[in-house]
Design a protein around this motif. Structure first.
Motif: not given
Length: 380
Positions: A21-30
């Protein structure tokens, strides 16, 4: 003398694998705002997606219930900050329906022009950001923002602000457009044509771009309808639904334009729909300019403090991302008793899980980018 060869060890048990399980965000530029996706992956394949929203929630709907009808316009701008005129329009139309206000023709034509220009500027923003999401076109951002800047300059000349316009009013417009309005619009349209051609030529036939977008993020017409999708997200799946055609408002029933739809419901079709819609917006604006005549921009004897009788209405418009609706309840007086915003982005975002599962991790960013979400509209 030959050395003995050791026996090959044997394993009587099978190895176990575990999803990561990986996090994308909450500050990911995409992630196009403060948004978080928790991806469950098996190697490079996405097996599950859990979206997390709410980081931008500010209670805009409830705040509007504490303000008079004119003050609430500013919160529409802050909710849909890439298509402010379209958001303002849904709101003032709801108030006008409750108050039974008749909007002068000139004000309605100007509203149409500004809303379609806003559609162009919003789609330019999408094209620039999406080229970066795909990872092959930093140039797309330069092309898109070059033309978007000219549109924003025109908006500043009209409304006095580059972002939070608060220019529409229940009954018409806040003030008259500048004297060179028609000439400035035509000049801006010429520049927009250049930008669309540049971006189309840069991206549409590029082999890398097509490989990253074709067959990725598939959404069937049935699933799109079930999730309540609208706008280019729905039309890319082959459903030619456009509120401007199906339930005409302003003077959309008096101009000619085509409803753009796709065939495959993938990321490329969602991109292509927006490119083609921009040409239709230019076509609509040119027809509006031909019909624009001198006249009043507000009704006669419009009260300084508008009050509405008890009642409830729902109005919806075709914003750049889809159906932007306002449910307004009045118990009489100068402010709403209840206001509810129907968010196109929230409905479109609900389909993200279905579109992402089974694809690669790198495709998750591309699929999300193809939805063109505005998180302030999602969270409100």
């Amino acid at each position: 003398m030959t050395a003995a060869v050791p026996d090959t060890p044997s394993f009587d048990h099978e190895f176990e694998t575990q999803d990561l399980m990986i996090n994308m965000g909450p500050q990911h530029p995409s992630t196009h705002g403060v948004f978080r996706m928790v991806l469950t992956i098996d190697g490079e394949l996405v097996t599950d997606v859990t979206p997390h929203i709410g980081y931008m929630h500010r209670g805009a709907e409830k705040l509007c219930e504490t303000m008079d009808y004119r003050q609430g316009i500013g919160y529409m701008d802050r909710t849909e900050y890439l298509a402010n005129f379209n958001a303002e329009l849904s709101y003032v139309m709801a108030v006008e329906q409750l108050a039974e206000l008749e909007v002068p023709e000139r004000a309605q034509w100007i509203r149409m022009i500004l809303c379609e220009l806003n559609r162009l500027s919003s789609h330019f923003m999408f094209l620039g950001a999406f080229g970066t999401d795909v990872g092959v076109f930093g140039t797309a951002f330069t092309y898109a923002f070059r033309e978007r800047e000219f549109i924003q300059d025109l908006f500043e000349e009209v409304a006095g602000d580059r972002l939070m316009f608060a220019y529409f009013r229940a009954g018409g417009l806040a003030w008259e457009v500048p004297g060179n309005f028609e000439a400035r619009v035509r000049e801006t349209l010429e520049l927009s044509r250049r930008g669309i051609k540049d971006l189309d030529g840069l991206m549409t036939q590029n082999e890398i771009f097509r490989a990253r977008t074709e067959g990725v993020g598939f959404l069937s017409a049935e699933d799109a309808l079930d999730w309540g999708a609208s706008g280019p997200t729905l039309r890319a799946s082959g459903v030619p639904m456009d509120i401007r055609k199906d339930e005409p408002y302003l003077f959309y029933d008096q101009v000619d334009f085509d409803v753009i739809s796709g065939e495959h419901g993938d990321v490329f079709d969602r991109f292509q729909c927006r490119i083609n819609e921009m040409w239709q917006s230019i076509r609509i604006i040119e027809q509006c300019l031909e019909r624009l005549e001198p006249g009043p921009i507000v009704p006669d004897r419009l009260p300084r403090m508008l009050r509405t009788p008890p009642g409830e209405v729902y109005t919806r418009t075709e914003a750049p991302r889809g159906e932007y609706g306002i449910y307004l309840v009045s118990k009489g007086g100068n402010r709403p008793h209840r206001l509810k915003i129907r968010s196109a982005c929230l409905s479109n975002l609900q389909a993200l899980r279905d579109m992402t599962i089974g694809g690669y991790v790198a495709d998750a960013v591309v699929v999300l980018g193809s939805l063109d979400i505005v998180l302030c509209e999602v969270d409100r």
